[in-house]
Motif scaffolding. Structure first.
Motif, PDB file in Angstrom:
ATOM      1  N   SER A 150       0.849  -1.205   0.000  1.00 42.62           N
ATOM      2  CA  SER A 150       0.000   0.000   0.000  1.00 42.62           C
ATOM      3  C   SER A 150       0.880   1.248   0.000  1.00 42.62           C
ATOM      4  N   GLU A 151       1.963   1.193   0.769  1.00 39.09           N
ATOM      5  CA  GLU A 151       2.901   2.322   0.776  1.00 39.09           C
ATOM      6  C   GLU A 151       3.596   2.471  -0.568  1.00 39.09           C
ATOM      7  N   GLU A 152       3.965   1.331  -1.164  1.00 40.15           N
ATOM      8  CA  GLU A 152       4.608   1.380  -2.486  1.00 40.15           C
ATOM      9  C   GLU A 152       3.650   1.988  -3.514  1.00 40.15           C
ATOM     10  N   ALA A 153       2.372   1.604  -3.416  1.00 40.16           N
ATOM     11  CA  ALA A 153       1.370   2.141  -4.353  1.00 40.16           C
ATOM     12  C   ALA A 153       1.312   3.664  -4.244  1.00 40.16           C
ATOM     13  N   LEU A 154       1.315   4.151  -3.011  1.00 41.76           N
ATOM     14  CA  LEU A 154       1.267   5.604  -2.807  1.00 41.76           C
ATOM     15  C   LEU A 154       2.514   6.287  -3.381  1.00 41.76           C
ATOM     16  N   GLN A 155       3.671   5.656  -3.162  1.00 42.75           N
ATOM     17  CA  GLN A 155       4.912   6.248  -3.693  1.00 42.75           C
ATOM     18  C   GLN A 155       4.856   6.389  -5.219  1.00 42.75           C
ATOM     19  N   ILE A 156       4.358   5.333  -5.883  1.00 49.52           N
ATOM     20  CA  ILE A 156       4.273   5.384  -7.349  1.00 49.52           C
ATOM     21  C   ILE A 156       3.276   6.464  -7.774  1.00 49.52           C
ATOM     22  N   ALA A 157       2.149   6.517  -7.048  1.00 51.75           N
ATOM     23  CA  ALA A 157       1.106   7.489  -7.401  1.00 51.75           C
ATOM     24  C   ALA A 157       1.610   8.920  -7.237  1.00 51.75           C
ATOM     25  N   GLU A 158       2.515   9.105  -6.269  1.00 53.42           N
ATOM     26  CA  GLU A 158       3.043  10.459  -6.075  1.00 53.42           C
ATOM     27  C   GLU A 158       4.032  10.846  -7.167  1.00 53.42           C
ATOM     28  N   LYS A 159       4.629   9.813  -7.791  1.00 56.48           N
ATOM     29  CA  LYS A 159       5.605  10.079  -8.847  1.00 56.48           C
ATOM     30  C   LYS A 159       4.946  10.273 -10.210  1.00 56.48           C
ATOM     31  N   PHE A 160       3.855   9.565 -10.451  1.00 55.29           N
ATOM     32  CA  PHE A 160       3.221   9.585 -11.776  1.00 55.29           C
ATOM     33  C   PHE A 160       1.786  10.106 -11.672  1.00 55.29           C
ATOM     34  N   ASP A 161       1.513  11.169 -12.449  1.00 59.14           N
ATOM     35  CA  ASP A 161       0.176  11.788 -12.416  1.00 59.14           C
ATOM     36  C   ASP A 161      -0.950  10.810 -12.675  1.00 59.14           C
ATOM     37  N   TYR A 162      -0.742   9.904 -13.644  1.00 57.87           N
ATOM     38  CA  TYR A 162      -1.851   9.029 -14.065  1.00 57.87           C
ATOM     39  C   TYR A 162      -2.088   7.877 -13.097  1.00 57.87           C
ATOM     40  N   VAL A 163      -1.212   7.704 -12.104  1.00 60.58           N
ATOM     41  CA  VAL A 163      -1.363   6.589 -11.158  1.00 60.58           C
ATOM     42  C   VAL A 163      -2.088   7.055  -9.895  1.00 60.58           C
ATOM     43  N   TYR A 164      -3.040   6.234  -9.469  1.00 60.65           N
ATOM     44  CA  TYR A 164      -3.739   6.434  -8.196  1.00 60.65           C
ATOM     45  C   TYR A 164      -3.471   5.209  -7.327  1.00 60.65           C
ATOM     46  N   ALA A 165      -3.685   5.370  -6.013  1.00 60.07           N
ATOM     47  CA  ALA A 165      -3.335   4.277  -5.108  1.00 60.07           C
ATOM     48  C   ALA A 165      -4.521   3.850  -4.254  1.00 60.07           C
ATOM     49  N   ALA A 166      -4.522   2.559  -3.892  1.00 63.22           N
ATOM     50  CA  ALA A 166      -5.482   2.037  -2.918  1.00 63.22           C
ATOM     51  C   ALA A 166      -4.696   1.267  -1.861  1.00 63.22           C
ATOM     52  N   ALA A 167      -5.164   1.362  -0.611  1.00 64.06           N
ATOM     53  CA  ALA A 167      -4.451   0.727   0.503  1.00 64.06           C
ATOM     54  C   ALA A 167      -5.338  -0.331   1.151  1.00 64.06           C
ATOM     55  N   GLY A 168      -4.841  -1.569   1.175  1.00 64.12           N
ATOM     56  CA  GLY A 168      -5.666  -2.630   1.747  1.00 64.12           C
ATOM     57  C   GLY A 168      -4.886  -3.850   2.184  1.00 64.12           C
ATOM     58  N   ILE A 169      -5.642  -4.843   2.617  1.00 66.29           N
ATOM     59  CA  ILE A 169      -5.053  -6.137   2.975  1.00 66.29           C
ATOM     60  C   ILE A 169      -5.858  -7.232   2.290  1.00 66.29           C
ATOM     61  N   HIS A 170      -5.158  -7.982   1.468  1.00 67.54           N
ATOM     62  CA  HIS A 170      -5.785  -9.028   0.667  1.00 67.54           C
ATOM     63  C   HIS A 170      -6.356 -10.126   1.566  1.00 67.54           C
TER      64      HIS A 170
END
Ligand SMILES: [Zn+2]
Ligand SMILES: [Zn+2]
Length: 260
Positions: free
Chosen positions: A41-61
């Motif tokens: 979830s943290e990695e998703a946020l990091q990518i989303a902060e770097k790339f405009d077109y990326v959004y992030a979701a935080a969860g537990i599978h």
């Protein structure tokens, strides 16, 4: 083009991840990168902060499900406030693999349904019944009905149910997102569900790196392969590809980016 659900993490793409993210910048309008635990979830946020077109979701599978303690719940509440975090999840019920006890999956799912109600974020649900059964859908609807919430925001991702399940999901306010399995040979129940769901409640996704659609089946999946699933959806709905594609884009932004 929009991919409403992908796991773009180094553990799957290794050194190719940065190149992939740069390539996708040229073709994708949005990709939702979905965490399956706190680390991703943290990695998703990091990518989303770097790339405009990326959004992030935080969860537990659901594969890693266990109830969250107060501190962990606070952690999800906190990350949910980040600008580029547009949903919580994925979480849900996976009775096909049942990698964690059903009771734990259910508790975690209820916690996320309650939390997203409190903080007003959509929830990404993963619901997969045991082979030949409808058990996970029956249980998720029971949980949804007993949360005390009246309205829901979110999506049944990689939808694998029948049309009755789809109607119920929609009635509660959820979208249904279709993945590459829709393009595999002949699943009449799934195709019927896709035909019956109103276009305004549909999304498409890849669930990368898994489940590459035909004709890419067997390869490592990537967000731009979503076009094959959209093509199949357009055939089933008897709609022009571009028209459906635009509809899916509007759906994505109204679900995930309508947040206050
Ligand atoms: Zn999933
Ligand atoms: Zn997923």
């Amino acid at each position: 083009m929009i991919d409403s659900h992908a796991h773009l993490f180094e553990q799957y793409y290794g050194n190719d991840l940065t190149t992939l993210l740069q390539q996708l910048q040229e073709t994708m309008e949005a990709v939702l990168v979905v965490g399956v635990d706190r680390k991703t979830s943290e990695e998703a946020l990091q990518i989303a902060e770097k790339f405009d077109y990326v959004y992030a979701a935080a969860g537990i599978h659901p594969h890693k499900a266990r109830p969250l303690n107060k501190k962990e719940l606070a952690w999800f509440e906190q990350i949910g406030k980040e600008e580029k975090v547009v949903a919580l999840g994925e979480t849900g019920l996976d009775y096909f693999y049942e990698n964690s006890p059903k009771a734990e999956q259910k508790k975690l799912c209820r916690q996320f349904l309650e939390l997203t109600g409190e903080i007003n974020l959509p929830l990404i649900l993963h619901v997969r019944p045991a082979a030949g059964k409808n058990d996970a859908f029956n249980d998720i609807f029971k949980i949804i009905e007993t949360t005390g919430r009246k309205e829901f925001d979110g999506v049944f991702h990689c939808f694998s149910g029948n049309s009755e399940n789809a109607h119920k999901a929609i009635k509660f306010g959820f979208y249904c997102s279709f993945a590459g399995n829709l393009t595999f040979a002949n699943d009449p129940e799934l195709e019927k569900a896709a035909r019956q769901i109103p276009a305004k409640r549909l999304l498409a996704e890849t669930d990368s790196p898994y489940l590459a659609p035909q004709p890419k089946r067997g390869r490592q999946n990537r967000p731009d392969f979503v076009k094959h699933t959209v093509k199949k959806l357009a055939e089933l709905k008897n709609l022009p590809f571009d028209k459906l594609s635009n509809r899916l884009k509007d759906n994505f932004f109204s679900l995930f980016c309508g947040k206050n």
